[in-house]
Design a protein around this motif. Structure first.
Motif, PDB file in Angstrom:
ATOM      1  N   ALA A  53      -1.127  33.344  70.063  1.00 38.20           N
ATOM      2  CA  ALA A  53      -1.184  32.064  70.959  1.00 38.20           C
ATOM      3  C   ALA A  53      -1.426  31.069  70.254  1.00 38.20           C
ATOM      4  N   ALA A  54      -2.467  31.068  69.308  1.00 38.69           N
ATOM      5  CA  ALA A  54      -2.922  30.073  68.436  1.00 38.69           C
ATOM      6  C   ALA A  54      -1.646  29.697  67.566  1.00 38.69           C
ATOM      7  N   ALA A  55      -1.054  30.757  66.858  1.00 39.41           N
ATOM      8  CA  ALA A  55       0.071  30.583  65.897  1.00 39.41           C
ATOM      9  C   ALA A  55       1.105  29.879  66.528  1.00 39.41           C
ATOM     10  N   LYS A  56       1.598  30.236  67.804  1.00 40.46           N
ATOM     11  CA  LYS A  56       2.819  29.540  68.418  1.00 40.46           C
ATOM     12  C   LYS A  56       2.134  27.971  68.889  1.00 40.46           C
ATOM     13  N   ASP A  57       1.152  27.634  69.094  1.00 35.48           N
ATOM     14  CA  ASP A  57       0.567  26.406  69.517  1.00 35.48           C
ATOM     15  C   ASP A  57       0.643  25.560  68.206  1.00 35.48           C
ATOM     16  N   PHE A  58       0.282  26.023  67.232  1.00 42.58           N
ATOM     17  CA  PHE A  58       0.404  25.549  65.913  1.00 42.58           C
ATOM     18  C   PHE A  58       1.604  25.038  65.421  1.00 42.58           C
ATOM     19  N   LEU A  59       2.598  26.046  65.360  1.00 44.96           N
ATOM     20  CA  LEU A  59       4.038  25.860  65.157  1.00 44.96           C
ATOM     21  C   LEU A  59       4.520  24.856  66.146  1.00 44.96           C
ATOM     22  N   LEU A  60       4.335  24.686  67.252  1.00 45.93           N
ATOM     23  CA  LEU A  60       4.901  23.726  68.149  1.00 45.93           C
ATOM     24  C   LEU A  60       4.047  22.193  67.924  1.00 45.93           C
ATOM     25  N   ARG A  61       3.015  22.420  67.439  1.00 42.18           N
ATOM     26  CA  ARG A  61       2.477  21.048  67.306  1.00 42.18           C
ATOM     27  C   ARG A  61       3.076  20.393  65.870  1.00 42.18           C
ATOM     28  N   VAL A  62       3.322  21.202  65.016  1.00 41.82           N
ATOM     29  CA  VAL A  62       3.857  20.840  63.693  1.00 41.82           C
ATOM     30  C   VAL A  62       5.373  20.410  63.983  1.00 41.82           C
ATOM     31  N   LEU A  63       5.889  21.063  64.835  1.00 42.11           N
ATOM     32  CA  LEU A  63       7.544  20.740  65.118  1.00 42.11           C
ATOM     33  C   LEU A  63       7.426  19.099  65.904  1.00 42.11           C
ATOM     34  N   ASP A  64       6.266  18.926  66.901  1.00 47.42           N
ATOM     35  CA  ASP A  64       6.067  17.716  67.606  1.00 47.42           C
ATOM     36  C   ASP A  64       5.848  16.691  66.764  1.00 47.42           C
ATOM     37  N   LEU A  65       4.920  17.080  65.626  1.00 46.02           N
ATOM     38  CA  LEU A  65       4.758  15.954  64.602  1.00 46.02           C
ATOM     39  C   LEU A  65       5.961  15.588  63.969  1.00 46.02           C
ATOM     40  N   ALA A  66       6.756  16.650  63.515  1.00 40.82           N
ATOM     41  CA  ALA A  66       7.905  16.332  62.799  1.00 40.82           C
ATOM     42  C   ALA A  66       8.927  15.583  63.625  1.00 40.82           C
ATOM     43  N   LEU A  67       9.001  15.667  64.928  1.00 50.34           N
ATOM     44  CA  LEU A  67       9.926  15.057  65.777  1.00 50.34           C
ATOM     45  C   LEU A  67       9.233  13.622  66.232  1.00 50.34           C
TER      46      LEU A  67
END
Length: 111
Positions: free
Chosen positions: A23-37
């Motif tokens: 869950a933490a890994a998925k949350d991290f990746l989603l936050r990275v993508l949101d930052l890129a967006l």
């Protein structure tokens, strides 16, 4: 192989061993993508990426729908923290994708 991460499936990534780690890994990746967006650091690019936002939205939707519990454990696709540090360009703060390239794609762009 392009400037991004190409040729792997989400199930090949090491998402962790426990439900909490996944869950933490998925949350991290989603936050990275949101930052890129949010176009974070896009001003450092030497061009305007016309399709990047659409690709990022598509990739984010894929990650959002992905269940890390289905991943194959121990694939070792991504470098561990110590290995990643050795493959990072300090100047541009990006992974160098070693051993495929001998230097940062941005440092060698004009060469």
């Amino acid at each position: 192989m392009g400037r991004g991460v190409v040729g792997f499936g989400l199930a090949e990534l090491d998402w962790g061993d426990t439900p909490q780690e996944r869950a933490a890994a998925k949350d991290f990746l989603l936050r990275v993508l949101d930052l890129a967006l949010s176009r974070h650091r896009w001003e450092e690019l030497t061009y305007e990426p016309p399709r990047a936002e659409g690709y990022l939205r598509t990739y984010r939707a894929m990650v959002e729908e992905f269940d890390p519990a289905t991943a194959r454990a121990g694939t070792g696709v991504l470098p561990k923290p110590r290995e990643a540090a050795m493959a990072s360009c300090v100047r541009h703060r990006v992974l160098d994708a070693l051993p495929f390239w001998q230097a940062c794609v941005f440092c060698t762009a004009g060469v």
